[in-house]
Write an enzyme that holds these catalytic residues in place. Sequence first.
Site, PDB file in Angstrom:
ATOM      1  N   LYS A  91       0.834  -1.396   0.019  1.00 33.49           N
ATOM      2  CA  LYS A  91       0.191  -0.040   0.083  1.00 33.49           C
ATOM      3  C   LYS A  91       0.725   1.069  -0.178  1.00 33.49           C
ATOM      4  O   LYS A  91       0.808   2.145  -0.768  1.00 33.49           O
ATOM      5  CB  LYS A  91      -1.024  -0.064   1.040  1.00 33.49           C
ATOM      6  CG  LYS A  91      -1.806   1.305   1.387  1.00 33.49           C
ATOM      7  CD  LYS A  91      -2.686   1.212   2.423  1.00 33.49           C
ATOM      8  CE  LYS A  91      -3.632   2.582   2.756  1.00 33.49           C
ATOM      9  NZ  LYS A  91      -4.309   2.255   3.865  1.00 33.49           N
TER      10      LYS A  91
ATOM     11  N   GLU B   6      10.437  -4.525   4.456  1.00 36.54           N
ATOM     12  CA  GLU B   6      10.631  -6.147   4.185  1.00 36.54           C
ATOM     13  C   GLU B   6      10.370  -6.392   2.675  1.00 36.54           C
ATOM     14  O   GLU B   6      11.078  -7.175   1.800  1.00 36.54           O
ATOM     15  CB  GLU B   6       9.567  -7.048   4.819  1.00 36.54           C
ATOM     16  CG  GLU B   6       9.892  -7.182   6.376  1.00 36.54           C
ATOM     17  CD  GLU B   6       9.242  -6.103   7.284  1.00 36.54           C
ATOM     18  OE1 GLU B   6       9.044  -4.790   6.645  1.00 36.54           O
ATOM     19  OE2 GLU B   6       8.825  -6.012   8.414  1.00 36.54           O
TER      20      GLU B   6
ATOM     21  N   GLY C  45      -4.687  -1.651   4.934  1.00 33.52           N
ATOM     22  CA  GLY C  45      -3.951  -2.850   4.460  1.00 33.52           C
ATOM     23  C   GLY C  45      -4.644  -4.048   4.674  1.00 33.52           C
ATOM     24  O   GLY C  45      -4.833  -5.086   3.776  1.00 33.52           O
ATOM     25  N   ARG C  46      -5.181  -4.236   5.957  1.00 33.04           N
ATOM     26  CA  ARG C  46      -5.568  -5.843   6.127  1.00 33.04           C
ATOM     27  C   ARG C  46      -7.331  -5.801   5.821  1.00 33.04           C
ATOM     28  O   ARG C  46      -8.006  -6.870   5.858  1.00 33.04           O
ATOM     29  CB  ARG C  46      -5.846  -5.687   7.769  1.00 33.04           C
ATOM     30  CG  ARG C  46      -6.479  -4.588   8.618  1.00 33.04           C
ATOM     31  CD  ARG C  46      -6.119  -4.803  10.237  1.00 33.04           C
ATOM     32  NE  ARG C  46      -6.495  -3.586  10.928  1.00 33.04           N
ATOM     33  CZ  ARG C  46      -5.701  -2.596  10.958  1.00 33.04           C
ATOM     34  NH1 ARG C  46      -4.737  -2.400  10.241  1.00 33.04           N
ATOM     35  NH2 ARG C  46      -6.236  -1.407  11.559  1.00 33.04           N
TER      36      ARG C  46
ATOM     37  N   GLU D 174      -4.693  -6.391  14.815  1.00 34.17           N
ATOM     38  CA  GLU D 174      -4.133  -5.095  14.338  1.00 34.17           C
ATOM     39  C   GLU D 174      -5.331  -4.154  14.434  1.00 34.17           C
ATOM     40  O   GLU D 174      -5.027  -3.031  14.731  1.00 34.17           O
ATOM     41  CB  GLU D 174      -3.828  -5.095  12.931  1.00 34.17           C
ATOM     42  CG  GLU D 174      -2.700  -4.044  12.702  1.00 34.17           C
ATOM     43  CD  GLU D 174      -1.792  -4.239  11.416  1.00 34.17           C
ATOM     44  OE1 GLU D 174      -0.783  -4.803  11.311  1.00 34.17           O
ATOM     45  OE2 GLU D 174      -2.430  -3.929  10.394  1.00 34.17           O
TER      46      GLU D 174
ATOM     47  N   HIS E 154      -4.444 -33.093  18.205  1.00 32.53           N
ATOM     48  CA  HIS E 154      -3.352 -33.822  18.754  1.00 32.53           C
ATOM     49  C   HIS E 154      -2.143 -33.135  19.304  1.00 32.53           C
ATOM     50  O   HIS E 154      -1.152 -33.509  19.337  1.00 32.53           O
ATOM     51  CB  HIS E 154      -2.846 -34.892  17.879  1.00 32.53           C
ATOM     52  CG  HIS E 154      -3.901 -35.437  17.373  1.00 32.53           C
ATOM     53  ND1 HIS E 154      -4.279 -37.066  18.018  1.00 32.53           N
ATOM     54  CD2 HIS E 154      -5.085 -35.600  16.539  1.00 32.53           C
ATOM     55  CE1 HIS E 154      -5.237 -37.484  17.501  1.00 32.53           C
ATOM     56  NE2 HIS E 154      -5.885 -36.747  16.573  1.00 32.53           N
TER      57      HIS E 154
ATOM     58  N   LYS F 231       9.445  -0.637  14.168  1.00 34.12           N
ATOM     59  CA  LYS F 231      10.050  -0.296  12.739  1.00 34.12           C
ATOM     60  C   LYS F 231      11.090   0.812  13.093  1.00 34.12           C
ATOM     61  O   LYS F 231      12.083   0.522  12.245  1.00 34.12           O
ATOM     62  CB  LYS F 231       8.849   0.109  11.709  1.00 34.12           C
ATOM     63  CG  LYS F 231       7.747  -0.878  11.050  1.00 34.12           C
ATOM     64  CD  LYS F 231       6.879  -0.402  10.112  1.00 34.12           C
ATOM     65  CE  LYS F 231       5.720  -0.891  10.096  1.00 34.12           C
ATOM     66  NZ  LYS F 231       4.659  -0.044   9.009  1.00 34.12           N
TER      67      LYS F 231
HETATM   68  O1  F6P Z   1       2.305  -4.104   9.884  1.00 31.45           O
HETATM   69  C1  F6P Z   1       1.869  -2.809   9.535  1.00 31.45           C
HETATM   70  C2  F6P Z   1       1.409  -2.798   8.083  1.00 31.45           C
HETATM   71  O2  F6P Z   1       1.187  -1.541   7.995  1.00 31.45           O
HETATM   72  C3  F6P Z   1       0.091  -3.476   7.926  1.00 31.45           C
HETATM   73  O3  F6P Z   1      -1.098  -2.799   8.337  1.00 31.45           O
HETATM   74  C4  F6P Z   1       0.374  -3.709   6.520  1.00 31.45           C
HETATM   75  O4  F6P Z   1      -0.947  -4.458   6.197  1.00 31.45           O
HETATM   76  C5  F6P Z   1       1.699  -3.970   6.312  1.00 31.45           C
HETATM   77  O5  F6P Z   1       2.363  -3.177   7.266  1.00 31.45           O
HETATM   78  C6  F6P Z   1       2.111  -3.906   4.744  1.00 31.45           C
HETATM   79  O6  F6P Z   1       2.036  -2.547   4.592  1.00 31.45           O
HETATM   80  P1  F6P Z   1       2.215  -2.308   2.945  1.00 31.45           P
HETATM   81  O7  F6P Z   1       1.205  -2.736   2.320  1.00 31.45           O
HETATM   82  O8  F6P Z   1       2.362  -0.597   3.225  1.00 31.45           O
HETATM   83  O9  F6P Z   1       3.617  -2.517   2.494  1.00 31.45           O
END
Ligand code: F6P
Length: 555
Positions: free
Chosen positions: A211, A217, A273-274, A359, A390, A518
């Site tokens: 987003k 990452e 995002g979620r 979240e 199990h 972060k």
């Molecule tokens: O973990 C925080 C967060 O902002 C989530 O809400 C989001 O889904 C994820 O990181 C990834 O963010 P982006 O889509 O901006 O890379």
Amino acid sequence: MTQSLSILHSPKLAAALGRLQSTTLRELLETDPGRVERDVVEVAGMRLDWTRQRLDATAWDALFALADEAGVSSALERQRAGEHVNTTEDRAALHMALRLPRGSRCVIDGHDVVEDVHEVLDAMAALVERVRAGTHTGYTGRAIRSVVNIGIGGSDLGPRMVCQALQPMAPAAVDGRPLDLHFVSNVDGAALDAVLRAVDPETTLFIVASKTFGTQETLTNARSARAWLLGHAGGRPEAVARHFVAVSTHAGRVAEFGIDTRNMFGFWDWVGGRYSVWSAIGLPIALYLGMDGFRAFLGGAHAMDRHVLESGARGNAALRMALVDIWNHNLLGACARVVLPYDERLKLLPSYLQQAEMESLGKGVRHDGTPVTEQTGPLVWGAVGTDGQHAFYQLLHQGTRWEPTEFIGVAHAEHALPEHHPILLANLVAQAEALALGKTADEAAREMAAEGLPPDVIERLAPHRSFPGNRPSTVILMERLDPSALGALVALYEHKIYVLATLWGINAFDQWGVELGKQLAGRVLEDFASPAAGHPHDPATTATLAWLRPRLTRG
Ligand code: F6P
């Protein structure tokens, strides 16, 4: 904004609690046969069953009154109308608009967004058509065969869970096989490395999904994937245009990364995002299932939106789910909810719901910044049910703590071994019954006597072989697991989350809680590179850095 309530101070709820704390589920099930009629809702091919919750008609009445007082239906209406329900970021939270049929209207900040939504869907459909028909080719002219989604959190979990769930329905692409699909989220190089070893650079399409297009990452993985591709393509920059597409709200950063914005599928800041699986973030789903499958997924969610917005309180599945959480967590004191799909296809649902719920609801202050006075989001965890049986069910049945469980089963199997299915679902039904009723010491003793055990052994083992029971569960049964039903199920959880946030007076749509880690990770990374960076740390962190730094530089 809705006035937050103090749930614990509702006299009606307190009275219901006083009565039900000393009433067992055995008694409720025996003495209140009307609960099957009253506490089951059928919607969108799903049967939601709350008969094994420690609630009676009066307690439900008190909960519905609470929802009324909190203004849940007007909160849902404000969300639908595009009001800025995400107060701390001053935005709408309009994932519902992503699943509106073409030709509907939804005006956000003076602009009707439905056309924008369908424009992006059409652009996705064009790419899906080209890839699935084999006309979108790589740098050597070969058709795309593998898709790698690089994203994390909401840019990963939704499409990953949905593609896993609907895998038996993935139609063959032009070469007679479903596309190969991979997801890379972790910045651990092992994750990307494993995928890059499995795919062919000439036939792989990378989706960089973020987003913000600023997530460490995702950008680290995307840069490494690009370097790998260019390494194979002899450094030809046109290879990136053929093999990389982006999904983002941030065109500037996409261009800066080196992806032509003509290869970008956009979405908007009013999509959290979620809550973004319905947007272009769902591109892996569309590629894997075909556009008809993705549209059916949106259609199922839209049907659930209508159910939640239009049903009266007692027939409203999302409201009921939320009220049951309030009862179990705020009144009875549970701290987790255990999600137990009895279906291999839904094995990623617990992880998906962890982000969606934890979240969204992991907040300690209300909209106005004042601290909440009751517990908010529960811990959400779980696993495929039979595997869990199990592993951790021992604690669920006989441990000193109890947590409410949520069973999910699907009536129709989609595989070649249908004789397994009754065994699977028998386990689901049996576990819900066992948790609710338990086994008294007398019952355990009678069983042991029937097995021929001597009285002294019976006496010694009876406490170990009896079960307290009275452990509540919800049972969700689905007719079948297809794109539409899955869309409805996911949308149901989204609505439940918003209703809970309304009841607690918190904002379900921000996630400031992930920022501090972060920020600090950025500083630690600089400190790894050079002690001269000299960021101040506490003694424990300084010692950890001192141990790690030489090992990292040695490689
Ligand atoms: O973990 C925080 C967060 O902002 C989530 O809400 C989001 O889904 C994820 O990181 C990834 O963010 P982006 O889509 O901006 O890379």
